[in-house]
Structure formats: structure tokens, C-alpha cells
Design a protein around this motif. Structure first.
Motif, PDB file in Angstrom:
ATOM      1  N   ILE A 194       0.847  -1.203   0.000  1.00 54.17           N
ATOM      2  CA  ILE A 194       0.000   0.000   0.000  1.00 54.17           C
ATOM      3  C   ILE A 194       0.880   1.250   0.000  1.00 54.17           C
ATOM      4  N   GLY A 195       0.535   2.194  -0.852  1.00 54.12           N
ATOM      5  CA  GLY A 195       1.319   3.412  -0.978  1.00 54.12           C
ATOM      6  C   GLY A 195       0.573   4.633  -0.462  1.00 54.12           C
ATOM      7  N   SER A 196       1.330   5.671  -0.192  1.00 50.45           N
ATOM      8  CA  SER A 196       0.742   6.937   0.261  1.00 50.45           C
ATOM      9  C   SER A 196       1.735   8.051  -0.072  1.00 50.45           C
ATOM     10  N   CYS A 197       1.471   9.255   0.409  1.00 44.39           N
ATOM     11  CA  CYS A 197       2.320  10.398   0.050  1.00 44.39           C
ATOM     12  C   CYS A 197       3.159  10.900   1.221  1.00 44.39           C
ATOM     13  N   ILE A 198       4.304  11.434   0.884  1.00 44.97           N
ATOM     14  CA  ILE A 198       5.164  12.072   1.894  1.00 44.97           C
ATOM     15  C   ILE A 198       4.387  13.237   2.518  1.00 44.97           C
ATOM     16  N   ASN A 199       4.550  13.377   3.819  1.00 45.13           N
ATOM     17  CA  ASN A 199       3.873  14.410   4.626  1.00 45.13           C
ATOM     18  C   ASN A 199       2.386  14.148   4.850  1.00 45.13           C
ATOM     19  N   ALA A 200       1.917  12.978   4.454  1.00 44.76           N
ATOM     20  CA  ALA A 200       0.501  12.662   4.669  1.00 44.76           C
ATOM     21  C   ALA A 200       0.259  12.256   6.120  1.00 44.76           C
ATOM     22  N   TYR A 201      -0.989  12.406   6.558  1.00 42.70           N
ATOM     23  CA  TYR A 201      -1.411  11.857   7.849  1.00 42.70           C
ATOM     24  C   TYR A 201      -2.752  11.166   7.642  1.00 42.70           C
ATOM     25  N   HIS A 202      -2.818   9.894   8.035  1.00 40.07           N
ATOM     26  CA  HIS A 202      -4.059   9.143   7.828  1.00 40.07           C
ATOM     27  C   HIS A 202      -4.568   8.515   9.115  1.00 40.07           C
ATOM     28  N   GLY A 203      -3.941   8.826  10.258  1.00 38.61           N
ATOM     29  CA  GLY A 203      -4.428   8.287  11.519  1.00 38.61           C
ATOM     30  C   GLY A 203      -3.300   7.746  12.365  1.00 38.61           C
ATOM     31  N   SER A 204      -3.658   7.321  13.574  1.00 35.70           N
ATOM     32  CA  SER A 204      -2.648   7.074  14.591  1.00 35.70           C
ATOM     33  C   SER A 204      -2.446   5.603  14.965  1.00 35.70           C
ATOM     34  N   SER A 205      -3.276   4.718  14.443  1.00 38.91           N
ATOM     35  CA  SER A 205      -3.056   3.292  14.714  1.00 38.91           C
ATOM     36  C   SER A 205      -1.828   2.831  13.919  1.00 38.91           C
ATOM     37  N   GLN A 206      -1.364   1.633  14.194  1.00 40.55           N
ATOM     38  CA  GLN A 206      -0.093   1.229  13.567  1.00 40.55           C
ATOM     39  C   GLN A 206      -0.225   0.987  12.062  1.00 40.55           C
ATOM     40  N   GLY A 207      -1.417   0.542  11.625  1.00 31.55           N
ATOM     41  CA  GLY A 207      -1.641   0.407  10.184  1.00 31.55           C
ATOM     42  C   GLY A 207      -1.677   1.767   9.520  1.00 31.55           C
ATOM     43  N   ALA A 208      -2.487   2.658  10.080  1.00 37.90           N
ATOM     44  CA  ALA A 208      -2.615   4.002   9.498  1.00 37.90           C
ATOM     45  C   ALA A 208      -1.287   4.758   9.587  1.00 37.90           C
ATOM     46  N   LEU A 209      -0.552   4.539  10.676  1.00 34.34           N
ATOM     47  CA  LEU A 209       0.758   5.204  10.804  1.00 34.34           C
ATOM     48  C   LEU A 209       1.731   4.728   9.731  1.00 34.34           C
ATOM     49  N   SER A 210       1.588   3.489   9.324  1.00 34.21           N
ATOM     50  CA  SER A 210       2.454   2.966   8.266  1.00 34.21           C
ATOM     51  C   SER A 210       2.278   3.762   6.979  1.00 34.21           C
ATOM     52  N   MET A 211       1.128   4.394   6.857  1.00 34.90           N
ATOM     53  CA  MET A 211       0.821   5.214   5.681  1.00 34.90           C
ATOM     54  C   MET A 211       1.268   6.660   5.862  1.00 34.90           C
ATOM     55  N   ALA A 212       1.664   7.019   7.081  1.00 33.97           N
ATOM     56  CA  ALA A 212       2.030   8.415   7.341  1.00 33.97           C
ATOM     57  C   ALA A 212       3.287   8.771   6.556  1.00 33.97           C
ATOM     58  N   GLY A 213       3.337  10.043   6.144  1.00 30.22           N
ATOM     59  CA  GLY A 213       4.448  10.437   5.290  1.00 30.22           C
ATOM     60  C   GLY A 213       5.570  11.151   6.015  1.00 30.22           C
ATOM     61  N   GLY A 214       5.516  11.246   7.326  1.00 33.29           N
ATOM     62  CA  GLY A 214       6.584  11.908   8.074  1.00 33.29           C
ATOM     63  C   GLY A 214       7.307  10.905   8.949  1.00 33.29           C
ATOM     64  N   GLU A 215       8.615  10.825   8.786  1.00 28.14           N
ATOM     65  CA  GLU A 215       9.373   9.833   9.541  1.00 28.14           C
ATOM     66  C   GLU A 215       9.236  10.050  11.043  1.00 28.14           C
TER      67      GLU A 215
END
Ligand SMILES: Cc1ncc(COP(=O)(O)O)c(C=O)c1O
Length: 333
Positions: A155-176
Motif C-alpha cells: 500500500i502506498g501513500s504520500c510524503i507528509n501525509a497523515y491518515h491516523g494514529s493506529s499502527q496500520g494508518a501510521l504505516s501510511m504516514a508520510g513523516g518519519e
């Protein structure tokens, strides 16, 4: 009253060395001290306003100060604080019934009515609604849906994105910085730069889903370049990748149209909603075609666990929205 003092007061209170007379110190000090002591904190400089009441676009603290609320609970209380229609709807629903069964089993007309309200206003392929407790849960549900629909896991997403705080959604987050403390997160994820047309090539026939905010919110309100969302749509169509638009923050009129993608001319396979969707009550949703959603149905012969939510107050939330959105969103719907 500064925070260091409050922490000190709190330490004293918790040490139990002081008499009840001391515990009965001013309400102001004790509540704030207890707030710091008893509630898990999310940052080291909390705003610490002690709210007495909230009405319309104003917050009132216990010291009688009135604040113009320009944040509205980070885009949640979009219909105003203390909205009379919302309050009445909550009361009506509590009198009728509250939690009665895990989501998806009983027919609760407020959920059905709200799903109808939403799908009537969306493209016809977005015709099946899965309600959740939060935006994060909507992201999780959509990620699972993409995996089940495609049989892939990347699953891909964008740098600087935020999609939520659970570990799955965090995997999609774009900020290290969001992820670094929680690794290892989900394998098989990647991020590309938002608005970078060349980077879209990273989406391949291995990619189950791609999650993107049509307009990046937390990243700093970054609007898509002309043609960017269309290029993502085209690539996902070519590769059979499920295109997921996160409108948890951009939904409900914040960009002019009811949902941002409607003003941008691109229809996602899955739409994520949250925040304003609940009008002040916690509610999220992921919305897709009935055909796609069917893969989450557990049958007698195919025993894979579907996405499950044992949900409290669900009917109530949907109910209040059906009532008030009809009155308040007619301007943009
Ligand atoms: C774009 C976006 N996606 C997902 C979320 C997560 O929603 P929630 O906090 O309701 O879980 C947020 C919350 O700020 C958000 O802004």
C-alpha cells in the motif's frame, strides 16, 4: 498560574501527605492539577483551557473568559458548539435506544438513513457505507478492503501525509518523525512525493491500494497540481490498484464542494470520512462500491474475519447527523 506550579501542586496532592483542607483548595488549581496528574498527556505544553461551556463559535472558560474558537476541535465541530438540533437528536436517540448490537447485524434506521444521505450525494460507484468510530479506523478498514479486493498487500501513500494514529494508518504516514518510535510497522508500504508526476510510476501491479488526501491538510494545505489526481486515477486504473481518497479533513464543505474530490473531477474507489461527519460525536466511515464491500462479508463457507466494529452509540451518531445535516448542509449539498 503557570504549569510548573500546577505540576508541583499535583505532586503534593498525589503524595497524600496533605490534609483534606489542602485538597479543597481552589477548584481552578485542583482540576488543572488533576488534569495533569490523572489524564495521559499528549504533549508537554497542553492548552489547559478549562471549559465551562461552548456555544456556537465561542468557548467559555471557568474564569468567565470568552474565546472565539477558530479550531472547532480540529475540524470536528463544524456545525457549531451546543447546536440545539444536535442536542435534541442525542436526547431523542438515547430515549429510543443506544448500543444494541455489533455493527452490521441489526437494522438501525439512523445508520441506514445517514448512509442514504451520503450515497445520494456521491458518485454512484460510492454506494456502500461502512461506519467506524474514528477516521483512523476508516483508514484501517480501507487498507484491509484494498488487500481483500486485490489479493495484494503493498500500500502506498504520500510524503507528509497523515491518515491516523493506529499502527496500520501510521504505516501510511508520510513523516518519519511520526513513525520512528513505533517501528517495525506494516511491511510492504511506500511513500511518494505529493504532486510529483514521475513518482506515480512507483505504483505497480503489485500495489493493492494507494491512499491520498485530495488536498493535503496536515502537510500545510497543499493543493494538487492540475492533472495530478487524474494521473493517479489513470495509473491506479492501469495497475488495478484501489485508489483511496482520505477526506477525513477535507470533507463536508471545507474546500467549497461537499467533498473535495467533487470539485476536482476525480472519483476514488474508496472515500474516507471522519471529523465533521459526526458533528461533534466520534464517527468515521469508508465508502466504496457495493461490489468491493462484498469482499468483507464473512460467509458460512469462507471464514475470513471481516472488518469488525463493536460500536457504542452508533445509531445515535448517525441519527443526529441525519437530522441536522439536512438543515445545515443544504447550502453546499
Ligand atoms: C487527513 C486525516 N486522516 C485521518 C485522520 C485521523 O482521524 P481520527 O483522528 O478521527 O482517527 C486525521 C485526523 O487529524 C486527518 O486529518
Amino acid at each position: 498560574m503557570n504549569q510548573a506550579f500546577l505540576v508541583a501542586v499535583n505532586d503534593v496532592l498525589l503524595s497524600r501527605k496533605f490534609s483534606l483542607t489542602f485538597v479543597n483548595m481552589s477548584h481552578l488549581a485542583s482540576k488543572k492539577a488533576e488534569f495533569l496528574a490523572l489524564l495521559a498527556q499528549t504533549n508537554d505544553i497542553p492548552l489547559m483551557l478549562e471549559i465551562e461551556k461552548a456555544e456556537g463559535c465561542y468557548l467559555h472558560d471557568i474564569e468567565g473568559k470568552k474565546y472565539l474558537d477558530l479550531i472547532s476541535g480540529i475540524g470536528v465541530s463544524s456545525l457549531g458548539h451546543g447546536n440545539k438540533i444536535i442536542k435534541q437528536a442525542i436526547k431523542d436517540q438515547v430515549d429510543q435506544y443506544m448500543h444494541v448490537m455489533v455493527y452490521g447485524e441489526f437494522v438501525q434506521s439512523p445508520q441506514v438513513d445517514y448512509a442514504k444521505w451520503l450515497t445520494d450525494r456521491l458518485d454512484q460507484q460510492l454506494n456502500s457505507v461502512y461506519f467506524t468510530n474514528s477516521g483512523t479506523e476508516a483508514t484501517e478498514g480501507a487498507m484491509k478492503l484494498a488487500k481483500r479486493c486485490t489479493g495484494r498487500y503493498e500500500i502506498g501513500s504520500c510524503i507528509n501525509a497523515y491518515h491516523g494514529s493506529s499502527q496500520g494508518a501510521l504505516s501510511m504516514a508520510g513523516g518519519e518523525w511520526l513513525k520512528t518510535g513505533y517501528r517495525p510497522l506494516l511491511p510492504g508500504t511506500f511513500q511518494i512525493a505529493y504532486n510529483d508526476f514521475d513518482a506515480i510510476e512507483r505504483i505497480t501491479e503489485e500495489t493493492a491500494g494507494f491512499v491520498v488526501e485530495p488536498l493535503q491538510a496536515e502537510a500545510g494545505t497543499i493543493v494538487p497540481e492540475p492533472g495530478y489526481l487524474q494521473a493517479l486515477r489513470k495509473k491506479c486504473d492501469q495497475t488495478g490498484t484501489v485508489l483511496i481518497f482520505d477526506e477525513i479533513q477535507t470533507g463536508f464543505g471545507r474546500t467549497g464542494s461537499l467533498f473535495a474530490h467533487q470539485g476536482m473531477g476525480v472519483i476514488p474507489d474508496v472515500l474516507l470520512l471522519g471529523k465533521a461527519l459526526g458533528g461533534g460525536m466520534p464517527l468515521g466511515a469508508f465508502i466504496a462500491s457495493k461490489e468491493k464491500m462484498q469482499v468483507l462479508v464473512m460467509t458460512l463457507f469462507w471464514g475470513i474475519l471481516p472488518h469488525l466494529v463493536v460500536i457504542l452509540f452508533h445509531a445515535l451518531r448517525a441519527w443526529l447527523l441525519v437530522k441536522n445535516l439536512k438543515d445545515f448542509l443544504f447550502l453546499i449539498a
